[in-house]
Design a protein around this motif. Structure first.
Motif, PDB file in Angstrom:
ATOM      1  N   LEU A 181      22.037 -39.115  28.289  1.00 15.59           N
ATOM      2  CA  LEU A 181      23.463 -39.438  28.326  1.00 15.59           C
ATOM      3  C   LEU A 181      23.918 -39.573  29.765  1.00 15.59           C
ATOM      4  CD1 LEU A 181      24.700 -36.775  25.748  1.00 15.59           C
ATOM      5  CD2 LEU A 181      24.265 -39.199  25.304  1.00 15.59           C
ATOM      6  N   SER A 182      24.942 -40.381  29.957  1.00 19.81           N
ATOM      7  CA  SER A 182      25.562 -40.473  31.271  1.00 19.81           C
ATOM      8  C   SER A 182      27.065 -40.525  31.089  1.00 19.81           C
ATOM      9  CB  SER A 182      25.087 -41.724  32.018  1.00 19.81           C
ATOM     10  OG  SER A 182      25.607 -42.885  31.405  1.00 19.81           O
ATOM     11  N   ASP A 183      27.748 -40.143  32.138  1.00 24.08           N
ATOM     12  CA  ASP A 183      29.186 -40.351  32.198  1.00 24.08           C
ATOM     13  C   ASP A 183      29.393 -41.666  32.918  1.00 24.08           C
ATOM     14  OD1 ASP A 183      29.752 -37.856  31.009  1.00 24.08           O
ATOM     15  OD2 ASP A 183      29.541 -36.848  32.945  1.00 24.08           O
ATOM     16  N   ARG A 184      30.551 -42.256  32.730  1.00 21.57           N
ATOM     17  CA  ARG A 184      30.866 -43.493  33.440  1.00 21.57           C
ATOM     18  C   ARG A 184      31.989 -43.223  34.422  1.00 21.57           C
ATOM     19  NH1 ARG A 184      28.057 -48.434  32.644  1.00 21.57           N
ATOM     20  NH2 ARG A 184      26.751 -48.073  30.847  1.00 21.57           N
ATOM     21  N   ALA A 185      31.763 -43.612  35.671  1.00 22.97           N
ATOM     22  CA  ALA A 185      32.799 -43.496  36.701  1.00 22.97           C
ATOM     23  C   ALA A 185      33.827 -44.607  36.466  1.00 22.97           C
ATOM     24  CB  ALA A 185      32.161 -43.626  38.086  1.00 22.97           C
ATOM     25  N   ALA A 186      34.946 -44.505  37.146  1.00 24.38           N
ATOM     26  CA  ALA A 186      36.005 -45.502  37.004  1.00 24.38           C
ATOM     27  C   ALA A 186      35.504 -46.907  37.338  1.00 24.38           C
ATOM     28  CB  ALA A 186      37.190 -45.135  37.896  1.00 24.38           C
ATOM     29  N   ASN A 187      34.544 -46.994  38.235  1.00 18.51           N
ATOM     30  CA  ASN A 187      34.008 -48.305  38.620  1.00 18.51           C
ATOM     31  C   ASN A 187      32.900 -48.795  37.670  1.00 18.51           C
ATOM     32  OD1 ASN A 187      31.930 -46.613  39.292  1.00 18.51           O
ATOM     33  ND2 ASN A 187      32.005 -47.020  41.489  1.00 18.51           N
ATOM     34  N   GLY A 188      32.612 -48.027  36.623  1.00 20.74           N
ATOM     35  CA  GLY A 188      31.614 -48.417  35.632  1.00 20.74           C
ATOM     36  C   GLY A 188      30.209 -47.931  35.922  1.00 20.74           C
ATOM     37  N   TYR A 189      29.995 -47.297  37.070  1.00 19.33           N
ATOM     38  CA  TYR A 189      28.665 -46.792  37.411  1.00 19.33           C
ATOM     39  C   TYR A 189      28.303 -45.616  36.506  1.00 19.33           C
ATOM     40  CZ  TYR A 189      28.753 -49.416  41.839  1.00 19.33           C
ATOM     41  OH  TYR A 189      28.786 -50.397  42.787  1.00 19.33           O
ATOM     42  N   ARG A 190      27.031 -45.544  36.185  1.00 18.60           N
ATOM     43  CA  ARG A 190      26.538 -44.399  35.410  1.00 18.60           C
ATOM     44  C   ARG A 190      26.438 -43.196  36.331  1.00 18.60           C
ATOM     45  NH1 ARG A 190      23.916 -48.836  33.142  1.00 18.60           N
ATOM     46  NH2 ARG A 190      23.668 -48.739  30.883  1.00 18.60           N
TER      47      ARG A 190
END
Length: 124
Positions: A27-36
């Motif tokens: 699993l990953s979180d997504r930053a506001a810029n869409g990066y994992r």
């Protein structure tokens, strides 16, 4: 950590990491810029996945048994089919054989090194 860092630390390509994520293995979180953004524990998880894949397990079974590798352990029984159990039994037996073979090879190399070192030490 970003996907590039995870790739470097695990020796796993970014493409393969994205595949693991698509399969629900990591699993990953997504930053506001869409990066994992991956958590530190993902490094160990990826290494576990790679080890299980190397042992011959398909990703669909790996997904089912990964929770068993966590602490505390969470075991899911609803998806345990007779086919899956037979596959796991077979793979467990294969792993045991590989471990025994690796142990024999390690011991043989150790004996060889001892002998070579003893002979080199007597020539001086």
């Amino acid at each position: 950590m970003r996907i590039g860092q995870l790739s470097e630390r695990t020796g796993t390509s970014r493409r393969l990491l994205r595949y693991y994520e698509e399969q629900g293995l990591i699993l990953s979180d997504r930053a506001a810029n869409g990066y994992r953004d991956y958590h530190e524990v993902t490094v160990d998880r990826v290494m576990q996945i790679r080890g299980l894949l190397d042992a011959g397990l398909p990703t669909r079974i790996i997904k089912q048994i990964l929770p068993c590798l966590d602490q505390p352990r969470v075991i899911h029984f609803p998806d345990a089919t007779p086919e899956m159990l037979a596959t796991l039994e077979h793979e467990k037996a294969r792993m045991t054989e590989r471990i025994e073979c690796l142990t024999r090879n390690r011991d043989a190399i150790g004996e060889y090194l001892l002998e070579v070192r003893a002979r080199i030490g007597t020539r001086r």
